[in-house]
Design a protein around this motif. Sequence first.
Motif, short mmCIF file in Angstrom:
data_model
loop_
_atom_site.label_atom_id
_atom_site.label_comp_id
_atom_site.label_asym_id
_atom_site.label_seq_id
_atom_site.Cartn_x
_atom_site.Cartn_y
_atom_site.Cartn_z
N GLU A 113 -2.39 -27.14 -31.89
CA GLU A 113 -1.50 -26.04 -32.25
C GLU A 113 -1.19 -26.02 -33.74
O GLU A 113 -0.83 -24.98 -34.29
N SER A 147 -8.19 -23.50 -28.13
CA SER A 147 -7.03 -23.91 -28.94
C SER A 147 -7.46 -24.54 -30.25
O SER A 147 -6.70 -24.53 -31.22
N LEU A 388 -2.40 -20.29 -23.91
CA LEU A 388 -2.51 -20.81 -25.27
C LEU A 388 -1.59 -20.07 -26.22
O LEU A 388 -1.44 -18.84 -26.15
#
Length: 436
Positions: A113, A147, A388
């Motif tokens: 992230e 991701s 996500l």
Amino acid sequence: MAASNGFLRAANDIRLSRRGLMGLSGAAAATAMLAGCSSPSGSRTSGGSAADELTIMTSGIDAEGLEFMQKYAGDPLGLKLKLVTVKDETYAAQAASAQQAGKSPDIVQWTAEGMSYLMASGVDLAPLDDYSADLDRSDLYEQDFASGSLEGKLYALAYGVNCRAIVYRTDYLGSNTTPEEWNSDEFGEWATSLIGSGRNAFGWEAKTGDGRGSSNFLPLLWSAGGNTVTGDPGSFKIGFTKSQIETVMNFYSDMIYKYRVAPSDVGGWGYEDTDGGFSKGTLGAYSVGPFIRSIAAKYPDTVNNLGVAPLPNLGTPTTFWESSALMIHNQSNKKDKAWAFIEKLRGEEFQTDVVIGRGGLGVLKSLNTNIKDEFIAPFGRLIETAGLSAPVSAQPFMNNLFYPAMQEVALRNTSPADAAQTVMDKADSVLAEVNA
């Protein structure tokens, strides 16, 4: 996951997500550490020979983690591993400073992230598409690749993953059953079974600045069909509608004022309140990951009565994908060795013994679907539905839009429709900040 397993901390103890990428613009110099700082909190080295040293910049790997990585990857590859530990709050700035000084690490370990934030800060990450081209994806999660990708290129892959579920006290539930899927009303009715003297049945994080709340709010927004943004960095568009925000706010309002399973002062709660209340037995259920077992370790009544259920379904069943990822710095002259190291940590031996064997989730579907631990196993099944985050920090949206709306609904009983309208009225100004 045992609390001491710091090598998976970013995935299974949500250190980054608690902070929500806040404060990462602060300047700090990593040059001294990467040059060989002698401070034990800044640099650790293990095994191998100096000629074959790999430097790993990390915010979540500890001394025990270094030993495991040396055993399963360093030693087999003849590599000496060196950790350079930095803080989440200044990670991107420190990585950028080290790069400018010509002292970049070989491997960057953070969460997937945070990958887009690193790149936005000028950190030069190597594309992994050629390295990963021959991977057999049949036992791997598409979320892992999605991701770790930005604008069509892969830059990060996980070695530990995590998701969210409703964790509850089975002894509070009594003889009531827990469905395998539920909508908002069904969940509210079920949660009333957890009401008891001296405790709240359900709660969540809503305090401005709290990083945990985004991992619990966003799945509800995804389930309702929205996201923070759509599009590419620099030209993002708002990813949610008023109707979708109202659906989520209606859930929070119902939990407080219709089903009365959460107190109105939940609008001021942070993760300390949810973790602490649940651990001590004054909260019956909330959205959290497998790491709650280590957090509540000193409260046997809690640890011995843990139940797991899916998040409420506001349209599409989903949960929160979270990962502890590995990236290769593009200025490293040891990219092939770095990739071999990543492959070892994603291999079945490491994943089975270190990840699954110690109570976490791994990157291999076959392992997660065969977990014997009765508490961890449901997370292994739920992760298939994980959504996500958009490739942008959620915190500007949380602090300026979503938390204030949650607080209005909780503390002032503002209607979900009015709270949603306020979100939409302010959304463009937050979007402009993010795009800038």
